[in-house]
Write an enzyme that holds these catalytic residues in place. Structure first.
Site: not given
Ligand SMILES: Cc1cc2nc3c(=O)[nH]c(=O)nc-3n(C[C@H](O)[C@H](O)[C@H](O)COP(=O)(O)OP(=O)(O)OC[C@H]3O[C@@H](n4cnc5c(N)ncnc54)[C@H](O)[C@@H]3O)c2cc1C
Length: 477
Positions: A46, A49, A172, A249, A335, A397, A399
């Site tokens: 969260a 950066h 999909v 990180k 990230s 809630c 809390c």
């Molecule tokens: C442990 C961890 C710590 C992190 N810390 C940070 C941080 O502090 N700061 C920062 O900037 N970034 C951070 N990140 C990175 C950041 O969270 C991700 O880069 C970002 O959330 C990616 O978003 P996204 O939408 O690309 O992927 P996602 O949020 O994974 O979204 C992808 C979506 O696609 C959907 N989907 C998948 N397959 C299909 C399908 N076949 N059909 C339809 N829908 C589908 C999924 O259900 C999901 O909702 C971190 C990540 C992790 C895991």
């Protein structure tokens, strides 16, 4: 036929939907889960950066500083919880101090503003709970902590209000080229769209390979956390990192938007890209590493452990390209993907424009949103507020001091939640010490009442996570 189909409603897909909603375009978002933000965008550190970490010759390096700036503008426009805490990257020895200087130089190249290198005494003055072995740190003021799922939801809520169609529970499973675009096959039906955008996170390799030659391989990388109760007080004022390693990180200790303390994550490649379970060994390791920064850390005050899975890949950067005609990848968004999301969206629009999509701006577009947070209303205004809407006088809630009025308002916003966790992400119920042990049943009743569902149909989280056993319209669960 839709002009654009965005696959995936994480922060990447939602940020793009938000930006596209300002144009005269028919846009659909297809998401496999029953709500927005159920992938990496809900379980992460969260942090917005500052931008000192990504190598300057990468897309991550190019987008990070702009992304952080856009996040900080958007949290105001969208009324999303954010605290500009700044970040410290601490050094324990001369080797680390060299790395701190490297990060400073890299930050300068990436355009990070106002960084400073601090000595041990200054670090100790600012953060008295940190280890006395720390000899210096990089200070990055233009960074902070955000509510990641609220950010994602807020962008998608505005997009939907402004005309984007969001289709949930639409996994999909196939993509076929048609004369003018694609036929998209989901588990429940088909959609036609001229342009397809792949924003499916850890699943983005599979979707990419449906229409283009393999170009990257995702190594799902899990990170595990502790969330500490507020009773431990403010352990740190800013986000405290150790120096990064090739694995990521590193373990950090960070304040959250709700004044809890977050500790984690580790970094472990897992086979199953949806494996968000936690393990004793990994959490012990996180605890050991975090105590190096904050020796007095009270992990006994833990109220929740959780894990998220990063879409790390062998490509080593975000994979954002027109990979086939009419097909845009926003793939391998690891990230700092949360931070970069708003800038990734505007970059995606540049690529779609180059690929021939016409962008005609709407005469009227409202990119703002606001929500009521009862506990933030000044004491002297509360009585009048409750008189107007008595539901705000009933705390559900305890809390987090969340009222029935806030829960009902969250249910009637543009994306209707179907689960207790959906209410948690919108209204903040169950975020506190009891983790919804007290308010859960009452939230369940309110959600059933407001959506006209049977209580047995209300879920805890994803599809199938029923809470109550009984007879539903579909049969016995
Ligand atoms: C442990 C961890 C710590 C992190 N810390 C940070 C941080 O502090 N700061 C920062 O900037 N970034 C951070 N990140 C990175 C950041 O969270 C991700 O880069 C970002 O959330 C990616 O978003 P996204 O939408 O690309 O992927 P996602 O949020 O994974 O979204 C992808 C979506 O696609 C959907 N989907 C998948 N397959 C299909 C399908 N076949 N059909 C339809 N829908 C589908 C999924 O259900 C999901 O909702 C971190 C990540 C992790 C895991």
């Amino acid at each position: 036929m839709f002009d654009v189909a965005i696959l995936g409603a994480g922060v990447s897909g939602s940020a793009l939907a938000y930006q596209l909603s300002r144009f005269h375009l028919d846009v659909v978002v297809l998401e496999k889960e029953n709500d927005v933000s159920l992938g990496a965008s809900r379980a992460n550190t969260a942090i917005v950066h500052g931008g000192y970490d990504p190598p300057p010759d990468t897309l991550m390096g190019h987008l990070n500083v702009d992304g952080a700036r856009m996040c900080m503008e958007l949290v105001d426009r969208l009324d999303v919880e954010f605290r500009k805490t700044g970040s410290l990257i601490v050094a324990f020895d001369d080797e680390d101090m060299k790395e701190v200087h490297n990060l400073y130089d890299r930050g300068l190249q990436n355009g990070v503003p106002s960084m400073e290198i601090l000595d041990g005494e200054e670090v100790s003055r600012r953060e008295p709970n940190l280890s006395k072995e720390i000899i210096g740190a990089l200070w990055v003021p233009e960074s902070g902590v955000i509510n990641p799922w609220e950010f994602t939801l807020a962008m998608m809520e505005v997009a939907v209000r402004e005309g984007v169609e969001l289709k949930l529970c639409e996994k999909v499973i196939g993509l076929k080229r048609q004369d003018k675009g694609f036929l998209i096959e989901t588990e429940r039906g088909t959609y036609s769209a001229r342009y397809v955008v792949n924003a499916t996170g850890v699943h983005s390799e599979k979707i990419h390979n449906m229409v283009a030659e393999p170009a990257f391989h995702i190594h799902p990388t899990r990170g595990q956390y502790y969330l500490l109760d507020r009773s431990v007080g403010e352990v740190v004022n800013s986000v405290v990192f150790q120096c990064p390693s090739p694995l990521g990180k590193g373990v950090l200790v960070s304040p959250t938007i709700h004044y809890n303390t977050l500790v984690g994550p580790d970094s472990e490649v897992v086979e199953d890209c949806e494996n968000t379970s936690t393990t004793r060994e990994a959490l012990d390791d996180v605890a050991r590493q975090a105590k190096r920064s904050v020796p007095s850390l009270q992990l006994g005050s833990n109220i929740r452990n959780f894990a998220g899975v990063r879409a790390n890949s062998d490509y080593g950067d975000f994979y954002i390209k027109i990979s086939a005609p009419y097909f845009l990848d926003i793939a391998a968004i690891k990230s700092p993907g949360l931070t970069c999301a708003p800038r990734i969206a505007t970059y995606a629009i540049e690529l779609l424009r180059e690929a021939g999509l016409d962008f005609k701006e709407k005469e009227t577009w409202d990119g703002t949103r606001s929500v009521v947070r009862f506990k933030e209303i000044p004491e002297e205004e509360r009585e009048a507020f409750i008189r107007e809407n008595p539901l705000y006088g009933r705390v559900i809630c305890r809390c987090e001091t969340i009222t029935e009025g806030e829960i009902v308002a969250a249910i009637h916003r543009p994306i209707t939640p179907v689960s207790l966790d959906g209410i948690k992400r919108r209204a903040g119920t169950g975020m506190g010490r009891c983790q919804s042990g007290f308010c859960g049943p009452r939230v369940l009743e309110i959600l059933a009442r407001e959506t006209g569902k049977a209580t047995e149909d209300i879920l805890q989280d994803k599809e199938g996570s029923h809470i109550l056993i009984g007879d539903t319209k579909e049969g016995r669960v």
